[in-house]
Design an enzyme around this catalytic site. Structure first.
Site, mmCIF file in Angstrom:
data_model
loop_
_atom_site.group_PDB
_atom_site.id
_atom_site.type_symbol
_atom_site.label_atom_id
_atom_site.label_comp_id
_atom_site.label_asym_id
_atom_site.label_seq_id
_atom_site.Cartn_x
_atom_site.Cartn_y
_atom_site.Cartn_z
ATOM 1 N N HIS A 50 0.826 -1.207 0.000
ATOM 2 C CA HIS A 50 0.000 0.000 0.000
ATOM 3 C C HIS A 50 0.863 1.261 0.000
ATOM 4 C CE1 HIS A 50 0.909 1.054 4.180
ATOM 5 N NE2 HIS A 50 0.850 -0.244 4.428
ATOM 6 N N GLU A 177 -2.730 -7.322 6.593
ATOM 7 C CA GLU A 177 -1.515 -7.164 7.373
ATOM 8 C C GLU A 177 -1.529 -8.074 8.597
ATOM 9 O OE1 GLU A 177 1.392 -6.871 7.494
ATOM 10 O OE2 GLU A 177 2.014 -4.759 7.632
#
Length: 314
Positions: A50, A177
């Site tokens: 990201h 994550e």
């Protein structure tokens, strides 16, 4: 069993990007320094971390991750819970979009993907949206999508403009994550997130509330395990050119399990920490498990389903 092959890389637009897109093989006996893979057992996967989020700014400013602890309040009340992209992060994603629009691939002057797999956290969804633009409507066949070649590309200037279907954007919990401890790594309820990202396919997310986040950090062993489960799932996909928008710790746990047979420089390049909005491209080869009919599930919720039903009813 899987093998990763690192393709030739170059630095551009703040990202590591793959060249030699016609790659299919590396070859030879064990002492030659090469490997030979059957093309139908290989799949190109383009992993993207990201872009910059507000949590990245805060940890850089303070020099510690302590700013990501929840303190005395519920994690969901922390301002960095499920952190968003900064303005700089949005620009990073837009720059990668521009790069892909001019990066030759598959006989075209730009790069297009069959499938984009996205973590359900807000910052990865925002990153995918700014890189890939409008997703293809879930359930719509590619031949019915009105997509066109990128503006300014060779193909866009042809008399009969080339149709380029928008990619399907599929949201999967497995590539989120490493969860726990840090508030940025929890996610909002899907009922809230889905309103912001129309066209993203959330149909394979099983829980509305975040059933995985807790105060304790997910163990290394569990993160290693689910990253391999994610590869097993990717291996069963019919698409050949896939992008995955994910996170640095997840990538560290995934890539850290590969590379022992690579040259020192290649191993270091594969396993080093990914930067914001970095594109790291690999060719994945499955050894003997391509035809497996089932994919093991290694995502076990840390909270009970009753918590979800109560939250949804409110």
């Amino acid at each position: 069993f899987f093998a990763f092959t690192r393709t030739k890389m170059t630095v551009g637009h703040g990202s590591n990007t793959m060249l030699n897109d016609g790659f299919q093989y590396k070859l030879g006996p064990p002492d030659s320094g090469f490997s030979l893979f059957l093309a139908d057992r290989t799949k190109k996967v383009h992993f993207i971390r990201h872009a910059e989020g507000y949590h990245n700014v805060e940890t850089a400013k303070t020099g510690t991750n302590k700013c990501l602890w929840r303190g005395d309040k519920p994690a969901q009340e922390h301002p960095l819970w499920d952190a968003r992209l900064t303005e700089k992060g949005i620009r990073q994603a837009q720059e990668l979009r521009q790069h892909l629009a001019t990066r030759p691939s598959g006989g075209r002057s730009f790069t297009a993907f069959d499938l984009v797999v996205v973590s359900p956290l807000t910052r990865t969804l925002e990153t995918a949206l700014h890189i890939f633009g409008r997703p293809r409507t879930p359930g719509l066949p590619a031949f019915m999508d009105p997509g066109v070649a990128p503006e300014g590309s060779v193909e866009s200037k042809m008399p009969s403009e080339m149709r380029v279907p928008a990619p399907r954007m599929l949201v999967r919990e497995e590539c989120r994550e490493r969860w726990g401890e840090y508030v940025c790594d929890g996610r909002r309820p899907i009922r809230e997130i889905i309103k912001e990202f129309p066209g993203f396919d959330f149909s394979e997310i099983e829980h509305d509330e975040d059933m995985f986040y807790e105060d304790a950090r997910e163990s290394d062993e569990h993160c290693w395990d689910r990253s391999i489960a994610f590869l097993e799932w990717l291996n069963k996909r019919p698409e050949k050119c896939i992008a995955v928008v994910t996170h640095s710790s997840f990538l560290r746990h995934l890539f850290g399990q590969f590379g022992d047979s690579l040259a020192t420089d290649d191993k270091a390049s594969l396993q080093r920490l990914a930067g914001n909005c970095e594109l790291r491209s690999i060719v994945m080869c499955s050894h003997g498990n391509k035809e497996k009919n089932t994919v093991s599930r290694r995502m076990v919720p840390t909270r009970s389903a009753s918590t979800v039903s109560t939250a949804v009813a409110e």
